[in-house]
Scaffold this active site. Sequence first.
Site, PDB file in Angstrom:
ATOM      1  N   GLN A  37       3.332   3.149   0.057  1.00  0.00           N
ATOM      2  CA  GLN A  37       4.554   2.305  -0.286  1.00  0.00           C
ATOM      3  C   GLN A  37       4.548   2.036  -1.852  1.00  0.00           C
ATOM      4  OE1 GLN A  37       4.166  -0.546   2.728  1.00  0.00           O
ATOM      5  NE2 GLN A  37       1.927  -0.616   2.380  1.00  0.00           N
ATOM      6  N   HIS A  68       1.724 -18.056   6.442  1.00  0.00           N
ATOM      7  CA  HIS A  68       0.372 -17.671   7.061  1.00  0.00           C
ATOM      8  C   HIS A  68      -0.107 -18.760   7.841  1.00  0.00           C
ATOM      9  CE1 HIS A  68       0.012 -15.070   3.351  1.00  0.00           C
ATOM     10  NE2 HIS A  68       0.040 -14.217   4.357  1.00  0.00           N
ATOM     11  N   ASP A  92      -2.927  -8.729   2.456  1.00  0.00           N
ATOM     12  CA  ASP A  92      -2.954  -9.562   1.438  1.00  0.00           C
ATOM     13  C   ASP A  92      -4.178 -10.704   1.578  1.00  0.00           C
ATOM     14  OD1 ASP A  92       0.192 -10.690   2.285  1.00  0.00           O
ATOM     15  OD2 ASP A  92      -1.622 -11.944   2.731  1.00  0.00           O
ATOM     16  N   GLU A 111      -4.985  -2.598   8.734  1.00  0.00           N
ATOM     17  CA  GLU A 111      -4.013  -2.731   7.543  1.00  0.00           C
ATOM     18  C   GLU A 111      -3.995  -1.104   7.446  1.00  0.00           C
ATOM     19  OE1 GLU A 111      -1.742  -4.237   5.600  1.00  0.00           O
ATOM     20  OE2 GLU A 111      -1.734  -2.279   4.856  1.00  0.00           O
ATOM     21  N   ASP A 143      -3.235   2.919  10.941  1.00  0.00           N
ATOM     22  CA  ASP A 143      -2.010   2.474  11.713  1.00  0.00           C
ATOM     23  C   ASP A 143      -2.318   1.751  12.798  1.00  0.00           C
ATOM     24  OD1 ASP A 143       0.311   3.830  13.803  1.00  0.00           O
ATOM     25  OD2 ASP A 143       0.856   2.510  12.112  1.00  0.00           O
ATOM     26  N   GLY A 144      -1.728   0.287  12.432  1.00  0.00           N
ATOM     27  CA  GLY A 144      -1.712  -0.733  13.799  1.00  0.00           C
ATOM     28  C   GLY A 144      -1.491  -0.111  15.131  1.00  0.00           C
ATOM     29  N   ASP A 161       1.543  -9.145  11.451  1.00  0.00           N
ATOM     30  CA  ASP A 161       2.101  -9.758  10.076  1.00  0.00           C
ATOM     31  C   ASP A 161       2.339  -8.449   9.262  1.00  0.00           C
ATOM     32  OD1 ASP A 161       0.127 -11.033   7.177  1.00  0.00           O
ATOM     33  OD2 ASP A 161       2.168 -10.596   7.604  1.00  0.00           O
ATOM     34  N   THR A 163       5.256  -5.594   7.364  1.00  0.00           N
ATOM     35  CA  THR A 163       6.347  -5.473   6.417  1.00  0.00           C
ATOM     36  C   THR A 163       7.807  -5.338   7.562  1.00  0.00           C
ATOM     37  OG1 THR A 163       6.006  -2.921   6.515  1.00  0.00           O
ATOM     38  CG2 THR A 163       5.414  -4.297   4.418  1.00  0.00           C
TER      39      THR A 163
HETATM   40  N1  SAM Z   1       4.441 -11.514   4.984  1.00  0.00           N
HETATM   41  C1  SAM Z   1       5.163 -10.253   4.915  1.00  0.00           C
HETATM   42  C2  SAM Z   1       6.545 -10.224   5.675  1.00  0.00           C
HETATM   43  O1  SAM Z   1       6.765 -10.889   6.325  1.00  0.00           O
HETATM   44  O2  SAM Z   1       7.072  -9.131   5.429  1.00  0.00           O
HETATM   45  C3  SAM Z   1       4.189  -9.239   5.336  1.00  0.00           C
HETATM   46  C4  SAM Z   1       2.982  -9.065   4.557  1.00  0.00           C
HETATM   47  S1  SAM Z   1       1.756  -7.932   4.677  1.00  0.00           S
HETATM   48  C5  SAM Z   1       1.744  -7.787   2.920  1.00  0.00           C
HETATM   49  C6  SAM Z   1       2.527  -6.555   5.393  1.00  0.00           C
HETATM   50  C7  SAM Z   1       1.659  -5.542   5.398  1.00  0.00           C
HETATM   51  O3  SAM Z   1       1.915  -4.606   6.663  1.00  0.00           O
HETATM   52  C8  SAM Z   1       1.201  -4.554   4.436  1.00  0.00           C
HETATM   53  O4  SAM Z   1      -0.001  -4.939   3.927  1.00  0.00           O
HETATM   54  C9  SAM Z   1       1.613  -3.207   5.056  1.00  0.00           C
HETATM   55  O5  SAM Z   1       0.829  -2.109   4.322  1.00  0.00           O
HETATM   56  C10 SAM Z   1       1.189  -3.581   6.257  1.00  0.00           C
HETATM   57  N2  SAM Z   1       1.780  -2.592   7.488  1.00  0.00           N
HETATM   58  C11 SAM Z   1       3.039  -1.697   7.428  1.00  0.00           C
HETATM   59  N3  SAM Z   1       3.035  -0.995   8.427  1.00  0.00           N
HETATM   60  C12 SAM Z   1       1.627  -1.115   9.218  1.00  0.00           C
HETATM   61  C13 SAM Z   1       1.162  -0.210  10.293  1.00  0.00           C
HETATM   62  N4  SAM Z   1       2.003   0.535  10.853  1.00  0.00           N
HETATM   63  N5  SAM Z   1      -0.001  -0.670  10.395  1.00  0.00           N
HETATM   64  C14 SAM Z   1      -0.769  -1.543   9.803  1.00  0.00           C
HETATM   65  N6  SAM Z   1      -0.191  -2.235   8.777  1.00  0.00           N
HETATM   66  C15 SAM Z   1       1.159  -1.828   8.369  1.00  0.00           C
END
Ligand code: SAM
Length: 294
Positions: A37, A68, A92, A111, A143-144, A161, A163
Amino acid sequence: MSDNDNGWAWFDETLNAGYQFGLKVDSILFRETTEHQDLVIYQTSEWGRIMALDGIIQVCERDEFIYHEMLTHVPLFAHGAAREVCVVGGGDGGMLREALKHPVDRVTMVEIDGSVVELCKEYLPSISDGAFDDPRADLVIADGAAFMAETDRSFDVIIIDSTDPIGPGEVLFSSAFYADCKARLNPGGVMTTQSGVVMIQGDELTTTVQRLGAHFADAFAYIAPVPTYAGGFMAFGWGTDNTTLRSVPADTLAVRYDQADITTRYYNPSLHGGAFAHPTYVAELLEAGRETRS
Ligand code: SAM
């Protein structure tokens, strides 16, 4: 960013059609297109530092505590005896920070983008506040969805948590992913999810509750206002087979809160129950999901 001749500029978020949200920024501290991204870190004078992914605000130093604290302390104080916690996303480190305030054995954080972790540690250290160095923290870069399908670990609380449901985060809003989370939850466990800003992404709330409802006896949501997730209340999906978990008495929560001896700036035991009480327009979107469990 829209520049002007005053030595600062506007960060404009246009996540949602017809709705623009801007913050005055003094400078760009860092910008990189990672494997997954576009990542930018801004410096602002009024809101602290901000990290955006693919043009969408993810975390802001000034108001991150609300999001959080609510996505961790509501499930963890409701559960009352969590030992194993999983955070999916959360690069983060703010979710990890808050979860580790509880007497848990381990927080597994999954993450997908290691660059987010490293850059937030460097440019936004206040968010994780040393959490990644806690011996109970287990960071998995993956990947989660793939992790949850393959792990043999089980959890008392799972926190999503992620995106928004576009790009790498999309899979974390799927029914198949929720099924895998369900399979990894210990008896009495609960999962919570970032589920968008209701006034703007109301269909996301309805869909999340529908999909959780296909796997859990109690699929619901709670809310909190996060200023930089613009547009009003942010929704948090709630899924558990323990139908009493949503109504833990306030005095029980107060005892658990006091015993935990942690400081919070938004969450408190009397607010906890109220977060599940909704304005009519939110209740209608939520009930639409509960009535049509998919
Ligand atoms: N607070 C934010 C919101 O409400 O949109 C989210 C913040 S956090 C930084 C979101 C995280 O999800 C990012 O670090 C991103 O890389 C991660 N992410 C996105 N898709 C993912 C996946 N398939 N597996 C694990 N992490 C993922």
